[in-house]
Design a protein around this motif. Structure first.
Motif, PDB file in Angstrom:
ATOM      1  N   ILE A 229       0.832  -1.208   0.000  1.00 15.35           N
ATOM      2  CA  ILE A 229       0.000   0.000   0.000  1.00 15.35           C
ATOM      3  C   ILE A 229       0.869   1.263   0.000  1.00 15.35           C
ATOM      4  O   ILE A 229       0.557   2.247  -0.658  1.00 15.35           O
ATOM      5  N   GLU A 230       1.986   1.210   0.725  1.00 12.36           N
ATOM      6  CA  GLU A 230       2.855   2.384   0.841  1.00 12.36           C
ATOM      7  C   GLU A 230       3.741   2.592  -0.374  1.00 12.36           C
ATOM      8  O   GLU A 230       4.089   3.726  -0.701  1.00 12.36           O
ATOM      9  N   GLU A 231       4.107   1.503  -1.088  1.00  9.88           N
ATOM     10  CA  GLU A 231       5.137   1.614  -2.117  1.00  9.88           C
ATOM     11  C   GLU A 231       4.675   1.288  -3.533  1.00  9.88           C
ATOM     12  O   GLU A 231       5.405   1.570  -4.492  1.00  9.88           O
ATOM     13  N   SER A 232       3.506   0.723  -3.703  1.00  5.59           N
ATOM     14  CA  SER A 232       3.053   0.339  -5.036  1.00  5.59           C
ATOM     15  C   SER A 232       2.754   1.563  -5.896  1.00  5.59           C
ATOM     16  O   SER A 232       2.050   2.490  -5.471  1.00  5.59           O
ATOM     17  N   THR A 233       3.265   1.578  -7.117  1.00  2.00           N
ATOM     18  CA  THR A 233       3.002   2.693  -8.031  1.00  2.00           C
ATOM     19  C   THR A 233       1.538   2.724  -8.463  1.00  2.00           C
ATOM     20  O   THR A 233       0.974   3.800  -8.671  1.00  2.00           O
ATOM     21  N   VAL A 234       0.907   1.565  -8.577  1.00  2.00           N
ATOM     22  CA  VAL A 234      -0.493   1.546  -8.996  1.00  2.00           C
ATOM     23  C   VAL A 234      -1.383   2.136  -7.897  1.00  2.00           C
ATOM     24  O   VAL A 234      -2.360   2.838  -8.182  1.00  2.00           O
ATOM     25  N   THR A 269      -1.308 -13.864  -2.638  1.00  2.00           N
ATOM     26  CA  THR A 269       0.017 -13.280  -2.830  1.00  2.00           C
ATOM     27  C   THR A 269      -0.104 -11.801  -3.216  1.00  2.00           C
ATOM     28  O   THR A 269      -1.152 -11.351  -3.702  1.00  2.00           O
ATOM     29  N   ILE A 270       0.993 -11.085  -3.044  1.00  2.00           N
ATOM     30  CA  ILE A 270       1.033  -9.686  -3.454  1.00  2.00           C
ATOM     31  C   ILE A 270       0.933  -9.583  -4.972  1.00  2.00           C
ATOM     32  O   ILE A 270       0.316  -8.652  -5.510  1.00  2.00           O
ATOM     33  N   GLY A 271       1.492 -10.558  -5.680  1.00  2.00           N
ATOM     34  CA  GLY A 271       1.390 -10.557  -7.145  1.00  2.00           C
ATOM     35  C   GLY A 271      -0.056 -10.638  -7.610  1.00  2.00           C
ATOM     36  O   GLY A 271      -0.455  -9.972  -8.572  1.00  2.00           O
ATOM     37  N   ALA A 272      -0.859 -11.459  -6.938  1.00  2.00           N
ATOM     38  CA  ALA A 272      -2.276 -11.573  -7.295  1.00  2.00           C
ATOM     39  C   ALA A 272      -3.013 -10.269  -7.003  1.00  2.00           C
ATOM     40  O   ALA A 272      -3.907  -9.857  -7.761  1.00  2.00           O
ATOM     41  N   LEU A 273      -2.659  -9.621  -5.930  1.00  2.00           N
ATOM     42  CA  LEU A 273      -3.282  -8.344  -5.610  1.00  2.00           C
ATOM     43  C   LEU A 273      -2.918  -7.288  -6.659  1.00  2.00           C
ATOM     44  O   LEU A 273      -3.769  -6.515  -7.099  1.00  2.00           O
ATOM     45  N   GLU A 274      -1.673  -7.272  -7.069  1.00  2.00           N
ATOM     46  CA  GLU A 274      -1.234  -6.344  -8.116  1.00  2.00           C
ATOM     47  C   GLU A 274      -2.006  -6.599  -9.403  1.00  2.00           C
ATOM     48  O   GLU A 274      -2.428  -5.661 -10.094  1.00  2.00           O
ATOM     49  N   LYS A 275      -2.226  -7.886  -9.744  1.00  2.39           N
ATOM     50  CA  LYS A 275      -2.974  -8.221 -10.962  1.00  2.39           C
ATOM     51  C   LYS A 275      -4.402  -7.702 -10.872  1.00  2.39           C
ATOM     52  O   LYS A 275      -4.971  -7.238 -11.877  1.00  2.39           O
ATOM     53  N   VAL A 278      -4.318  -4.141 -11.812  1.00  2.00           N
ATOM     54  CA  VAL A 278      -4.120  -3.995 -13.260  1.00  2.00           C
ATOM     55  C   VAL A 278      -5.427  -4.240 -14.001  1.00  2.00           C
ATOM     56  O   VAL A 278      -5.791  -3.510 -14.936  1.00  2.00           O
ATOM     57  N   ASP A 279      -6.181  -5.251 -13.576  1.00  2.00           N
ATOM     58  CA  ASP A 279      -7.441  -5.596 -14.233  1.00  2.00           C
ATOM     59  C   ASP A 279      -8.496  -4.508 -14.096  1.00  2.00           C
ATOM     60  O   ASP A 279      -9.327  -4.324 -14.991  1.00  2.00           O
ATOM     61  N   ARG A 309      -5.376   5.019   3.301  1.00  6.73           N
ATOM     62  CA  ARG A 309      -4.744   4.495   2.082  1.00  6.73           C
ATOM     63  C   ARG A 309      -5.137   3.041   1.839  1.00  6.73           C
ATOM     64  O   ARG A 309      -5.317   2.612   0.697  1.00  6.73           O
ATOM     65  N   ASN A 310      -5.275   2.275   2.915  1.00  5.17           N
ATOM     66  CA  ASN A 310      -5.668   0.882   2.716  1.00  5.17           C
ATOM     67  C   ASN A 310      -7.129   0.750   2.282  1.00  5.17           C
ATOM     68  O   ASN A 310      -7.548  -0.303   1.793  1.00  5.17           O
ATOM     69  N   GLY A 311      -7.929   1.844   2.455  1.00  7.71           N
ATOM     70  CA  GLY A 311      -9.308   1.809   1.968  1.00  7.71           C
ATOM     71  C   GLY A 311      -9.387   1.634   0.470  1.00  7.71           C
ATOM     72  O   GLY A 311     -10.403   1.145  -0.058  1.00  7.71           O
ATOM     73  N   ILE A 312      -8.326   2.006  -0.238  1.00  3.75           N
ATOM     74  CA  ILE A 312      -8.279   1.801  -1.688  1.00  3.75           C
ATOM     75  C   ILE A 312      -8.330   0.317  -2.005  1.00  3.75           C
ATOM     76  O   ILE A 312      -9.021  -0.118  -2.940  1.00  3.75           O
ATOM     77  N   VAL A 313      -7.607  -0.476  -1.229  1.00  6.53           N
ATOM     78  CA  VAL A 313      -7.632  -1.933  -1.415  1.00  6.53           C
ATOM     79  C   VAL A 313      -9.023  -2.466  -1.116  1.00  6.53           C
ATOM     80  O   VAL A 313      -9.565  -3.305  -1.863  1.00  6.53           O
ATOM     81  N   THR A 314      -9.629  -1.985  -0.042  1.00  6.05           N
ATOM     82  CA  THR A 314     -10.967  -2.439   0.338  1.00  6.05           C
ATOM     83  C   THR A 314     -11.964  -2.187  -0.785  1.00  6.05           C
ATOM     84  O   THR A 314     -12.728  -3.094  -1.175  1.00  6.05           O
ATOM     85  N   MET A 315     -11.969  -0.963  -1.314  1.00  5.57           N
ATOM     86  CA  MET A 315     -12.924  -0.626  -2.369  1.00  5.57           C
ATOM     87  C   MET A 315     -12.659  -1.409  -3.640  1.00  5.57           C
ATOM     88  O   MET A 315     -13.599  -1.846  -4.327  1.00  5.57           O
ATOM     89  N   ALA A 316     -11.388  -1.629  -3.966  1.00  9.08           N
ATOM     90  CA  ALA A 316     -11.059  -2.405  -5.168  1.00  9.08           C
ATOM     91  C   ALA A 316     -11.525  -3.848  -5.036  1.00  9.08           C
ATOM     92  O   ALA A 316     -12.023  -4.450  -6.001  1.00  9.08           O
ATOM     93  N   LEU A 317     -11.392  -4.415  -3.846  1.00 11.40           N
ATOM     94  CA  LEU A 317     -11.851  -5.786  -3.629  1.00 11.40           C
ATOM     95  C   LEU A 317     -13.369  -5.891  -3.756  1.00 11.40           C
ATOM     96  O   LEU A 317     -13.898  -6.826  -4.392  1.00 11.40           O
ATOM     97  N   ILE A 318     -14.083  -4.940  -3.172  1.00 12.51           N
ATOM     98  CA  ILE A 318     -15.549  -4.971  -3.242  1.00 12.51           C
ATOM     99  C   ILE A 318     -16.019  -4.873  -4.691  1.00 12.51           C
ATOM    100  O   ILE A 318     -16.930  -5.604  -5.113  1.00 12.51           O
ATOM    101  N   ALA A 319     -15.395  -3.983  -5.466  1.00 12.27           N
ATOM    102  CA  ALA A 319     -15.810  -3.803  -6.858  1.00 12.27           C
ATOM    103  C   ALA A 319     -15.429  -4.988  -7.732  1.00 12.27           C
ATOM    104  O   ALA A 319     -16.129  -5.302  -8.697  1.00 12.27           O
TER     105      ALA A 319
END
Length: 363
Positions: A229-234, A269-275, A278-279, A309-319
């Motif tokens: 969450i802190e370092e990912s460019t996406v 994995t972090i790779g799956a989260l990154e994918k 991307v999707d 900042r971690n709320g971005i992950v939460t919203m992306a997962l829900i969508a």
């Protein structure tokens, strides 16, 4: 009037000045520790007149001028996590203050087979240029004692105080043996905590390197997700977009919920989260804009809406996982208030192919 009476009278008159000195030092240490990123509990006190009088006549002490010779009229105790934190605080203090020769490391005074009170005691006084400023000029030459302890050392000191043994020779031999063993366990705890802390830092560097080099197999856990969450460019791109809408972004909050949600969706994995990011890239900005302005329009326009900042992950997962994160799951298991709002935005914006396919699969 006796020397002691003179000293008591002098201290009673000057004690308010020492109270101000204590308060000024406490505020300064709070700022210095935050700036250095060293978490510590600060305890501060100004010696009472009664305590001053008792110390001035304590057996074994021979004060000629207690007002000048007693070094802990102002005292601060800094309680921190690890031995390395103690060292970092010691370095900070040496940079910021003049150090009196009476400074001692109690641990170094102990024989290898004795237990004791092992904190670092530093006698300090303000030095230039600080002492030349109007806020500090009145404290020139005033001493203070700073005790620096780990949590384990602090616990041990409290145990000793509770047992009320003032001298080791007073302790019955069977009890003394048990205290030796207990003291050794506290010291071992400090060593182990330092080792764990060093291992955590090493693991964080491994995660950071893996994210930077796009290694896909890094385990998803609380630490790796926080670093992602802190370092990912996406994530950075999405942060900037959300801020452009007028939404404030704070640092990563508690990520345990997001780890649980990701694993519930099959992301290990972090790779799956990154994918996943991307999707959703082709439609995530439109989705976020729809959500924020349909569910929180007034707050966004007033500039008073905040998202961790971690709320971005939460919203992306829900969508991304409409069949996994239903209103019942979001509200009942994750405490998401009014989940219909974010789900409605996802249904409006998310491509039909995603909705029809159900949860994405990661390998």
């Amino acid at each position: 009037m006796s020397t002691l009476e003179n000293s008591n009278s002098s201290y009673q008159e000057r004690r308010p000045e020492y109270v101000r000195y204590t308060e000024r030092l406490e505020a300064l240490f709070k700022d210095l520790l935050v700036m250095r990123g060293i978490p510590a509990i600060i305890e501060a006190r100004t010696k009472s007149l009664e305590s001053f009088s008792k110390k001035a006549i304590r057996p074994g002490k021979h004060y000629i001028d207690p007002m000048r010779e007693v070094s802990d009229l102002t005292g601060l105790r800094l309680i921190t996590r690890t031995i390395s934190d103690v060292g970092a605080i010691e370095t900070l203090i040496k940079e910021q203050f003049d150090i009196d020769t009476r400074t001692v490391n109690k641990k170094e005074e102990l024989d290898h087979d004795r237990f004791g009170y092992t904190s670092l005691h530093m006698i300090i006084k303000p030095k230039p240029p600080r002492v030349t400023t109007p806020e500090w000029a009145s404290f020139e030459g005033m001493l203070a004692e700073i005790q620096i302890r780990t949590y384990s050392q602090h616990a041990w000191a409290n145990i000793q105080r509770a047992l009320e043994y003032t001298k080791e020779d007073d302790i019955p031999t069977p009890i003394r043996r048990r205290l030796y063993r207990l003291s050794a366990l506290f010291e071992l705890a400090d060593d182990e905590l330092q080792g764990i802390w060093d291992a955590v830092h090493s693991l964080h560097k491994t995660y950071s390197d893996a994210i930077r080099t796009n290694e896909s197999g890094t385990e998803l856990n609380g630490d790796s997700l926080r670093i992602f969450i802190e370092e990912s460019t996406v994530v950075d791109e999405i942060v900037r977009y959300i801020q452009s809408l007028g939404v404030n972004i704070s640092g990563p909050g508690a990520v345990s919920r997001d780890v649980d949600m990701a694993k519930r969706a099959g992301i290990q994995t972090i790779g799956a989260l990154e994918k996943m990011f991307v999707d959703i890239k082709p439609w995530v900005e439109e989705f976020l804009k729809d959500y924020y302005f349909s569910a929180h329009a007034d707050a966004v326009r007033q500039g008073c809406l905040w998202t961790d900042r971690n709320g971005i992950v939460t919203m992306a997962l829900i969508a991304s996982f409409p069949d996994v994160f239903t209103p019942e799951v979001l509200e009942g298991e994750y405490g998401w208030g009014l989940p219909q709002q974010i789900i409605a935005s996802a249904q409006r914006i998310r491509p039909a192919s995603v909705s029809a396919a159900g949860p994405l699969k990661f390998h």
